[in-house]
Design an enzyme around this catalytic site. Structure first.
Site, mmCIF file in Angstrom:
data_model
loop_
_atom_site.group_PDB
_atom_site.id
_atom_site.type_symbol
_atom_site.label_atom_id
_atom_site.label_comp_id
_atom_site.label_asym_id
_atom_site.label_seq_id
_atom_site.Cartn_x
_atom_site.Cartn_y
_atom_site.Cartn_z
ATOM 1 N N ASP A 108 5.278 2.225 0.082
ATOM 2 C CA ASP A 108 5.259 2.188 1.753
ATOM 3 C C ASP A 108 4.489 1.258 2.655
ATOM 4 O O ASP A 108 4.285 1.008 3.728
ATOM 5 C CB ASP A 108 5.056 3.689 2.381
ATOM 6 C CG ASP A 108 3.835 4.391 1.918
ATOM 7 O OD1 ASP A 108 3.554 5.608 1.712
ATOM 8 O OD2 ASP A 108 2.680 3.369 1.827
ATOM 9 N N HIS A 123 3.658 -0.114 -7.980
ATOM 10 C CA HIS A 123 5.102 -0.158 -8.171
ATOM 11 C C HIS A 123 5.784 -0.892 -7.132
ATOM 12 O O HIS A 123 7.090 -0.529 -6.824
ATOM 13 C CB HIS A 123 5.669 1.747 -8.094
ATOM 14 C CG HIS A 123 5.132 2.361 -9.194
ATOM 15 N ND1 HIS A 123 4.892 3.691 -9.004
ATOM 16 C CD2 HIS A 123 4.754 2.029 -10.586
ATOM 17 C CE1 HIS A 123 4.446 4.061 -10.161
ATOM 18 N NE2 HIS A 123 4.363 3.370 -10.970
ATOM 19 N N VAL A 218 -2.423 19.537 -2.818
ATOM 20 C CA VAL A 218 -2.039 20.603 -2.035
ATOM 21 C C VAL A 218 -1.998 21.884 -3.159
ATOM 22 O O VAL A 218 -1.888 23.036 -2.910
ATOM 23 C CB VAL A 218 -0.950 20.553 -1.208
ATOM 24 C CG1 VAL A 218 -1.497 19.917 0.055
ATOM 25 C CG2 VAL A 218 0.137 20.006 -1.768
HETATM 26 C C1 BV8 Z 1 6.678 1.691 -17.744
HETATM 27 C C2 BV8 Z 1 8.909 3.070 -7.473
HETATM 28 C C3 BV8 Z 1 6.901 0.516 -19.764
HETATM 29 C C4 BV8 Z 1 10.503 3.338 -7.249
HETATM 30 C C5 BV8 Z 1 8.494 4.648 -8.875
HETATM 31 C C6 BV8 Z 1 5.097 6.731 -21.391
HETATM 32 C C7 BV8 Z 1 4.479 5.486 -21.045
HETATM 33 C C8 BV8 Z 1 5.044 4.432 -20.363
HETATM 34 C C9 BV8 Z 1 6.561 4.688 -19.570
HETATM 35 C C10 BV8 Z 1 7.039 6.041 -19.780
HETATM 36 C C11 BV8 Z 1 6.382 7.204 -20.795
HETATM 37 N N1 BV8 Z 1 7.021 8.259 -20.726
HETATM 38 C C12 BV8 Z 1 8.149 7.880 -19.919
HETATM 39 C C13 BV8 Z 1 8.062 6.876 -19.532
HETATM 40 C C14 BV8 Z 1 9.259 6.041 -18.628
HETATM 41 C C15 BV8 Z 1 9.005 6.278 -17.007
HETATM 42 C C16 BV8 Z 1 8.340 7.536 -16.701
HETATM 43 O O1 BV8 Z 1 7.261 7.906 -16.573
HETATM 44 N N2 BV8 Z 1 9.325 8.543 -16.576
HETATM 45 C C17 BV8 Z 1 8.899 9.933 -16.094
HETATM 46 C C18 BV8 Z 1 10.222 10.476 -15.075
HETATM 47 C C19 BV8 Z 1 8.652 10.818 -17.286
HETATM 48 N N3 BV8 Z 1 7.896 5.166 -16.544
HETATM 49 C C20 BV8 Z 1 8.444 4.051 -16.369
HETATM 50 O O2 BV8 Z 1 9.481 3.728 -16.497
HETATM 51 C C21 BV8 Z 1 7.256 3.089 -15.647
HETATM 52 N N4 BV8 Z 1 7.638 1.882 -16.529
HETATM 53 O O3 BV8 Z 1 6.055 2.512 -18.120
HETATM 54 O O4 BV8 Z 1 7.127 0.350 -18.273
HETATM 55 C C22 BV8 Z 1 8.105 0.822 -20.350
HETATM 56 C C23 BV8 Z 1 9.440 0.350 -20.231
HETATM 57 C C24 BV8 Z 1 10.446 0.953 -20.632
HETATM 58 C C25 BV8 Z 1 10.550 2.014 -21.462
HETATM 59 C C26 BV8 Z 1 9.171 2.704 -21.501
HETATM 60 C C27 BV8 Z 1 8.005 1.915 -21.068
HETATM 61 C C28 BV8 Z 1 7.901 2.753 -14.397
HETATM 62 C C29 BV8 Z 1 7.401 3.907 -13.477
HETATM 63 C C30 BV8 Z 1 7.661 3.392 -12.026
HETATM 64 C C31 BV8 Z 1 8.851 4.135 -11.215
HETATM 65 N N5 BV8 Z 1 8.765 3.911 -9.806
HETATM 66 N N6 BV8 Z 1 8.313 4.320 -7.550
HETATM 67 C C32 BV8 Z 1 10.576 3.966 -5.683
HETATM 68 O O5 BV8 Z 1 9.651 4.280 -5.104
HETATM 69 O O6 BV8 Z 1 11.894 3.835 -5.154
HETATM 70 S S1 BV8 Z 1 7.835 6.153 -9.386
HETATM 71 C C33 BV8 Z 1 7.660 7.360 -7.925
HETATM 72 O O7 BV8 Z 1 7.613 8.562 -8.389
HETATM 73 C C34 BV8 Z 1 6.356 6.875 -7.480
HETATM 74 O O8 BV8 Z 1 6.053 5.662 -7.089
HETATM 75 C C35 BV8 Z 1 5.169 7.663 -8.140
HETATM 76 O O9 BV8 Z 1 4.831 6.815 -9.102
HETATM 77 C C36 BV8 Z 1 6.038 8.536 -9.041
HETATM 78 C C37 BV8 Z 1 5.612 9.929 -8.984
HETATM 79 O O10 BV8 Z 1 5.454 10.489 -7.680
HETATM 80 P P1 BV8 Z 1 4.131 10.878 -7.098
HETATM 81 O O11 BV8 Z 1 3.647 9.542 -6.344
HETATM 82 O O12 BV8 Z 1 3.336 11.780 -8.006
HETATM 83 O O13 BV8 Z 1 4.868 11.968 -5.842
HETATM 84 P P2 BV8 Z 1 5.375 13.472 -6.192
HETATM 85 O O14 BV8 Z 1 6.438 13.636 -5.132
HETATM 86 O O15 BV8 Z 1 5.930 13.481 -7.384
HETATM 87 O O16 BV8 Z 1 4.063 14.306 -5.923
HETATM 88 C C38 BV8 Z 1 3.587 14.382 -4.572
HETATM 89 C C39 BV8 Z 1 2.366 15.187 -4.816
HETATM 90 O O17 BV8 Z 1 1.310 15.113 -3.688
HETATM 91 C C40 BV8 Z 1 2.527 16.428 -5.461
HETATM 92 O O18 BV8 Z 1 1.754 16.789 -6.337
HETATM 93 C C41 BV8 Z 1 1.857 17.290 -3.964
HETATM 94 O O19 BV8 Z 1 1.506 18.608 -4.473
HETATM 95 C C42 BV8 Z 1 1.157 16.305 -3.550
HETATM 96 N N7 BV8 Z 1 1.145 16.767 -2.170
HETATM 97 C C43 BV8 Z 1 1.882 16.611 -1.110
HETATM 98 N N8 BV8 Z 1 1.504 16.791 0.068
HETATM 99 C C44 BV8 Z 1 0.011 16.497 -0.012
HETATM 100 C C45 BV8 Z 1 -0.092 16.210 -1.357
HETATM 101 N N9 BV8 Z 1 -1.335 16.350 -2.072
HETATM 102 C C46 BV8 Z 1 -2.344 16.145 -0.912
HETATM 103 N N10 BV8 Z 1 -2.115 15.872 0.313
HETATM 104 C C47 BV8 Z 1 -1.096 16.383 0.779
HETATM 105 N N11 BV8 Z 1 -0.783 16.438 2.147
#
Ligand code: BV8
Ligand code: ZN
Length: 246
Positions: A108, A123, A218
């Site tokens: 953002d 990202h 949170v």
């Molecule tokens: C890659 C842009 C090499 C898109 C995003 C192991 C090693 C490497 C890769 C992998 C692996 N295992 C799996 C993978 C593949 C994959 C992955 O991780 N998959 C997951 C689903 C298991 N990773 C990848 O593909 C990455 N690439 O490693 O390259 C490779 C290549 C090919 C094959 C293998 C490896 C690339 C990942 C990037 C994806 N792009 N964003 C877009 O925005 O449209 S990801 C997106 O979700 C975000 O950017 C962020 O990174 C991610 C997680 O989201 P969060 O930021 O944590 O948000 P979330 O909603 O989940 O949580 C919010 C938190 O805030 C909560 O905990 C909540 O309690 C808290 N909260 C809420 N309010 C508050 C608060 N805390 C404090 N105060 C508040 N007020």
């Protein structure tokens, strides 16, 4: 209770202040108080789409218009909001701790908007588009359609300049982060569910090297890493308290 909480916040501030190579990592939670939906919160479904379904090269190949519609919709929401107290607090902490490296998973642009000079957007950024023909990367704050021509070469083959699932991160950013992780003695992780790699592995790595892991969230939830200090609560409330103590 309150005294305990204050002591924890003081401990976190001291750990950051005394660290030689501190690292900050934020996730969608740091922008939640700005009104930006997170990915996995109850309102986290972006317009009933899961990020895993649309933030992929396959989805873009299959239906680029739908993926651009989704990003244009998100850009519209983000443009109407602004950074919150948490973004301003981390900028203040970074001013006081010039050795702090800042990394965000968020696209953002709110850390930059809040005046943080150096932030690694691992990202990408939702307001940039990249041309699949000439490779040009352009700031494009308004909606982009599949017919929008590239400002440089005129071809209508633009994609969001965002790292999708299954795509590798920019090498320079990844190398900078891993260089820091090799020496990092304290990581401050704010507002992330720790569900996406490689970001989710950073605190694991710091912990493996006996570095200090401070978590602000949170909810505690399952994380692939343990923390030394867990500050339960909103980033917009806790980070300013830490900034004051540094
Ligand atoms: C890659 C842009 C090499 C898109 C995003 C192991 C090693 C490497 C890769 C992998 C692996 N295992 C799996 C993978 C593949 C994959 C992955 O991780 N998959 C997951 C689903 C298991 N990773 C990848 O593909 C990455 N690439 O490693 O390259 C490779 C290549 C090919 C094959 C293998 C490896 C690339 C990942 C990037 C994806 N792009 N964003 C877009 O925005 O449209 S990801 C997106 O979700 C975000 O950017 C962020 O990174 C991610 C997680 O989201 P969060 O930021 O944590 O948000 P979330 O909603 O989940 O949580 C919010 C938190 O805030 C909560 O905990 C909540 O309690 C808290 N909260 C809420 N309010 C508050 C608060 N805390 C404090 N105060 C508040 N007020
Ligand atoms: Zn081009």
């Amino acid at each position: 209770m309150q005294a305990e909480r204050t002591a924890l916040i003081q401990k976190a501030a001291a750990a950051l202040k005394n660290a030689r190579y501190p690292l900050f990592l934020s996730g969608a939670g740091i922008s939640a108080e700005s009104g930006i939906p997170t990915f996995r919160g109850e309102e986290g479904l972006w317009k009933n789409f899961r990020a895993e379904d649309l933030a992929t090269p396959e989805a873009f190949r299959r239906d680029p218009a739908l993926v651009w519609e989704w990003y244009n919709w998100r850009k519209g929401i983000i443009r109407s909001k602004e950074p919150n107290a948490a973004h301003h607090a981390i900028r203040l902490i970074a001013e006081k701790l010039p050795q702090l490296m800042c990394v965000t998973q968020n696209v953002d642009g709110f850390h930059t908007l809040a005046g943080l000079p150096d932030i690694l957007e691992m990202h990408g950024n939702i307001f940039r588009a990249r041309c699949l023909v000439c490779g040009g990367v352009h700031e494009m704050r308004d909606a982009v359609e599949v017919t929008t021509p590239c400002p440089a070469c005129g071809e209508a083959r633009l994609r969001p300049d965002i790292v999708w699932f299954g795509e590798s991160l920019p090498k320079n950013i990844l190398h900078a982060i891993y260089d820091r992780l090799r020496v990092c003695d304290a990581i401050l992780v704010v507002g992330t569910s720790g569900s996406v790699y490689p970001a989710a592995g950073f605190a694991v790595e710091v912990r493996r090297r006996e570095g200090y892991v401070i978590e602000i969230n949170v909810e505690e939830g399952h994380k692939p890493y343990a923390h030394d200090i867990y500050l339960r609560g909103k980033a917009g409330e806790i980070l300013p308290q830490i900034a004051e103590l540094i």
